[in-house]
Design an enzyme around this catalytic site. Structure first.
Site, PDB file in Angstrom:
ATOM      1  N   LYS A  22       0.829  -1.209   0.000  1.00 58.84           N
ATOM      2  CA  LYS A  22       0.000   0.000   0.000  1.00 58.84           C
ATOM      3  C   LYS A  22       0.862   1.257   0.000  1.00 58.84           C
ATOM      4  O   LYS A  22       0.593   2.195  -0.743  1.00 58.84           O
ATOM      5  CB  LYS A  22      -0.939   0.029   1.220  1.00 58.84           C
ATOM      6  CG  LYS A  22      -1.870  -1.169   1.319  1.00 58.84           C
ATOM      7  CD  LYS A  22      -2.857  -1.029   2.467  1.00 58.84           C
ATOM      8  CE  LYS A  22      -2.243  -1.035   3.856  1.00 58.84           C
ATOM      9  NZ  LYS A  22      -1.626  -2.315   4.254  1.00 58.84           N
TER      10      LYS A  22
ATOM     11  N   ARG B 131      -9.639   0.798   9.032  1.00 63.97           N
ATOM     12  CA  ARG B 131      -9.229  -0.562   9.394  1.00 63.97           C
ATOM     13  C   ARG B 131     -10.302  -1.285  10.207  1.00 63.97           C
ATOM     14  O   ARG B 131     -10.094  -2.440  10.588  1.00 63.97           O
ATOM     15  CB  ARG B 131      -7.961  -0.479  10.246  1.00 63.97           C
ATOM     16  CG  ARG B 131      -6.690  -0.926   9.507  1.00 63.97           C
ATOM     17  CD  ARG B 131      -5.556  -0.641  10.453  1.00 63.97           C
ATOM     18  NE  ARG B 131      -4.349  -1.356  10.263  1.00 63.97           N
ATOM     19  CZ  ARG B 131      -3.259  -0.831   9.694  1.00 63.97           C
ATOM     20  NH1 ARG B 131      -3.294   0.335   9.128  1.00 63.97           N
ATOM     21  NH2 ARG B 131      -2.139  -1.524   9.682  1.00 63.97           N
TER      22      ARG B 131
ATOM     23  N   ARG C  22      11.428  -5.702   4.818  1.00 66.92           N
ATOM     24  CA  ARG C  22      11.288  -4.272   5.130  1.00 66.92           C
ATOM     25  C   ARG C  22      11.861  -3.978   6.512  1.00 66.92           C
ATOM     26  O   ARG C  22      12.476  -2.932   6.721  1.00 66.92           O
ATOM     27  CB  ARG C  22       9.794  -3.894   5.070  1.00 66.92           C
ATOM     28  CG  ARG C  22       9.516  -2.431   5.355  1.00 66.92           C
ATOM     29  CD  ARG C  22       8.058  -2.075   5.122  1.00 66.92           C
ATOM     30  NE  ARG C  22       7.169  -2.698   6.098  1.00 66.92           N
ATOM     31  CZ  ARG C  22       5.828  -2.663   6.031  1.00 66.92           C
ATOM     32  NH1 ARG C  22       5.230  -2.061   5.032  1.00 66.92           N
ATOM     33  NH2 ARG C  22       5.094  -3.232   6.965  1.00 66.92           N
TER      34      ARG C  22
ATOM     35  N   ARG D  77      11.312  -0.495  12.056  1.00 69.62           N
ATOM     36  CA  ARG D  77      10.039  -0.686  12.747  1.00 69.62           C
ATOM     37  C   ARG D  77      10.069  -1.960  13.582  1.00 69.62           C
ATOM     38  O   ARG D  77      10.275  -3.048  13.044  1.00 69.62           O
ATOM     39  CB  ARG D  77       8.892  -0.772  11.719  1.00 69.62           C
ATOM     40  CG  ARG D  77       8.520   0.556  11.125  1.00 69.62           C
ATOM     41  CD  ARG D  77       7.446   0.398  10.068  1.00 69.62           C
ATOM     42  NE  ARG D  77       6.240  -0.290  10.537  1.00 69.62           N
ATOM     43  CZ  ARG D  77       5.130  -0.400   9.815  1.00 69.62           C
ATOM     44  NH1 ARG D  77       5.077   0.142   8.608  1.00 69.62           N
ATOM     45  NH2 ARG D  77       4.082  -1.030  10.298  1.00 69.62           N
TER      46      ARG D  77
ATOM     47  N   ARG E 298      -0.462  -9.018  13.698  1.00 78.68           N
ATOM     48  CA  ARG E 298      -0.970  -8.016  12.747  1.00 78.68           C
ATOM     49  C   ARG E 298      -1.807  -8.683  11.652  1.00 78.68           C
ATOM     50  O   ARG E 298      -2.835  -8.139  11.242  1.00 78.68           O
ATOM     51  CB  ARG E 298       0.197  -7.240  12.138  1.00 78.68           C
ATOM     52  CG  ARG E 298       0.782  -6.238  13.134  1.00 78.68           C
ATOM     53  CD  ARG E 298       2.158  -5.789  12.745  1.00 78.68           C
ATOM     54  NE  ARG E 298       2.177  -4.938  11.575  1.00 78.68           N
ATOM     55  CZ  ARG E 298       3.249  -4.751  10.804  1.00 78.68           C
ATOM     56  NH1 ARG E 298       4.379  -5.369  11.074  1.00 78.68           N
ATOM     57  NH2 ARG E 298       3.186  -3.948   9.773  1.00 78.68           N
TER      58      ARG E 298
HETATM   59  P1  AMP Z   1       0.749   0.483   9.208  1.00 80.34           P
HETATM   60  O1  AMP Z   1       1.921   1.355   8.956  1.00 80.34           O
HETATM   61  O2  AMP Z   1      -0.457   0.889   8.407  1.00 80.34           O
HETATM   62  O3  AMP Z   1       1.058  -0.984   9.089  1.00 80.34           O
HETATM   63  O4  AMP Z   1       0.331   0.735  10.723  1.00 80.34           O
HETATM   64  C1  AMP Z   1       1.207   0.437  11.802  1.00 80.34           C
HETATM   65  C2  AMP Z   1       0.414   0.324  13.100  1.00 80.34           C
HETATM   66  O5  AMP Z   1      -0.239   1.583  13.379  1.00 80.34           O
HETATM   67  C3  AMP Z   1      -0.709  -0.689  13.101  1.00 80.34           C
HETATM   68  O6  AMP Z   1      -0.260  -1.992  13.379  1.00 80.34           O
HETATM   69  C4  AMP Z   1      -1.617  -0.138  14.183  1.00 80.34           C
HETATM   70  O7  AMP Z   1      -1.096  -0.397  15.472  1.00 80.34           O
HETATM   71  C5  AMP Z   1      -1.520   1.360  13.953  1.00 80.34           C
HETATM   72  N1  AMP Z   1      -2.536   1.829  12.987  1.00 80.34           N
HETATM   73  C6  AMP Z   1      -2.319   2.356  11.746  1.00 80.34           C
HETATM   74  N2  AMP Z   1      -3.464   2.669  11.129  1.00 80.34           N
HETATM   75  C7  AMP Z   1      -4.454   2.322  11.996  1.00 80.34           C
HETATM   76  C8  AMP Z   1      -5.871   2.373  11.937  1.00 80.34           C
HETATM   77  N3  AMP Z   1      -6.513   2.837  10.853  1.00 80.34           N
HETATM   78  N4  AMP Z   1      -6.567   1.916  13.010  1.00 80.34           N
HETATM   79  C9  AMP Z   1      -5.945   1.453  14.111  1.00 80.34           C
HETATM   80  N5  AMP Z   1      -4.610   1.362  14.230  1.00 80.34           N
HETATM   81  C10 AMP Z   1      -3.860   1.791  13.183  1.00 80.34           C
END
Ligand code: AMP
Length: 190
Positions: free
Chosen positions: A14, A89, A128, A134, A146
């Site tokens: 994404k 989400r 990654r 991260r 996740r």
């Molecule tokens: P991502 O970079 O999108 O994989 O997001 C990393 C982490 O941020 C996720 O595992 C969640 O802990 C938090 N996070 C990101 N976007 C959301 C969302 N829309 N709702 C809830 N938690 C989020």
């Protein structure tokens, strides 16, 4: 105005595709994960709160995410449209997004879901993790959490858009450029 939800599990690509899409269509990239990481880096109250959830691979509570997205949308009034990446989400977030957009006389043009098998997701996330720094990319257990959270809490969001006739699935494995072309074709039809 184009407002696109780019959807898919962690590691689906994404972020990579969003970068290319904002360039081509001159849209605003709204990645909730990136916004949380920015807050985390700046040590804000929101960042400290989000870290507890992110470190475990759990979702940050809906009300916190929704408020952050609302603030971002209202602070970008000149945007030509948004690519929502990693948001919504949960179904509650999707409903809140519709309400937010309606208030601003906008709507979601469509959701594009990147489809990638789990073994490839795991490989990509670990790769990654070697450079992203991260914590949630480097630990097998967190990656498993996740993916589980995606399947149980996030996947129903696809159905939410499917019911509105706004859902398209794209095969997310192969050349980045080829996947980008396939996504662009869907967007051009909106
Ligand atoms: P991502 O970079 O999108 O994989 O997001 C990393 C982490 O941020 C996720 O595992 C969640 O802990 C938090 N996070 C990101 N976007 C959301 C969302 N829309 N709702 C809830 N938690 C989020």
């Amino acid at each position: 105005m184009l407002n696109i939800v780019l959807f898919g599990p962690p590691g689906a690509g994404k972020g990579t595709q969003s970068e290319k899409l904002i360039e081509k269509y001159k849209l605003t990239h709204l990645s909730t994960g990136d916004l949380f990481r920015k807050h985390l880096g700046e040590g804000t109250e929101l960042g400290i709160l989000a870290k507890k959830y992110m470190d475990q691979g759990h979702l940050v509570p809906d009300e916190v995410v929704i408020q952050m997205v609302e603030d971002k949308i209202s602070s970008t009034p000149d945007s030509k449209g948004f690519i929502f990446d990693g948001f919504p989400r949960t179904t509650a977030q999707a409903e809140a997004l519709d309400t937010m957009l309606q208030k601003n006389a906008m709507s979601i043009s469509g959701m594009i879901a990147l489809d990638v098998p789990e073994d490839i997701l795991r490989e990509r996330i670990k790769e990654r993790g070697k450079t992203s720094g991260r914590a949630d990319d480097q630990d097998d257990e967190k990656i498993t959490t996740r993916i589980k959270v995606y399947l149980s809490e996030t996947l129903p969001v696809a159905e939410y858009y499917e019911k509105q006739g706004k859902f398209t699935k794209i095969h997310g494995v192969g050349q980045i450029g080829e996947i980008f072309e396939n996504i662009s074709e869907v967007i051009d039809a909106y």
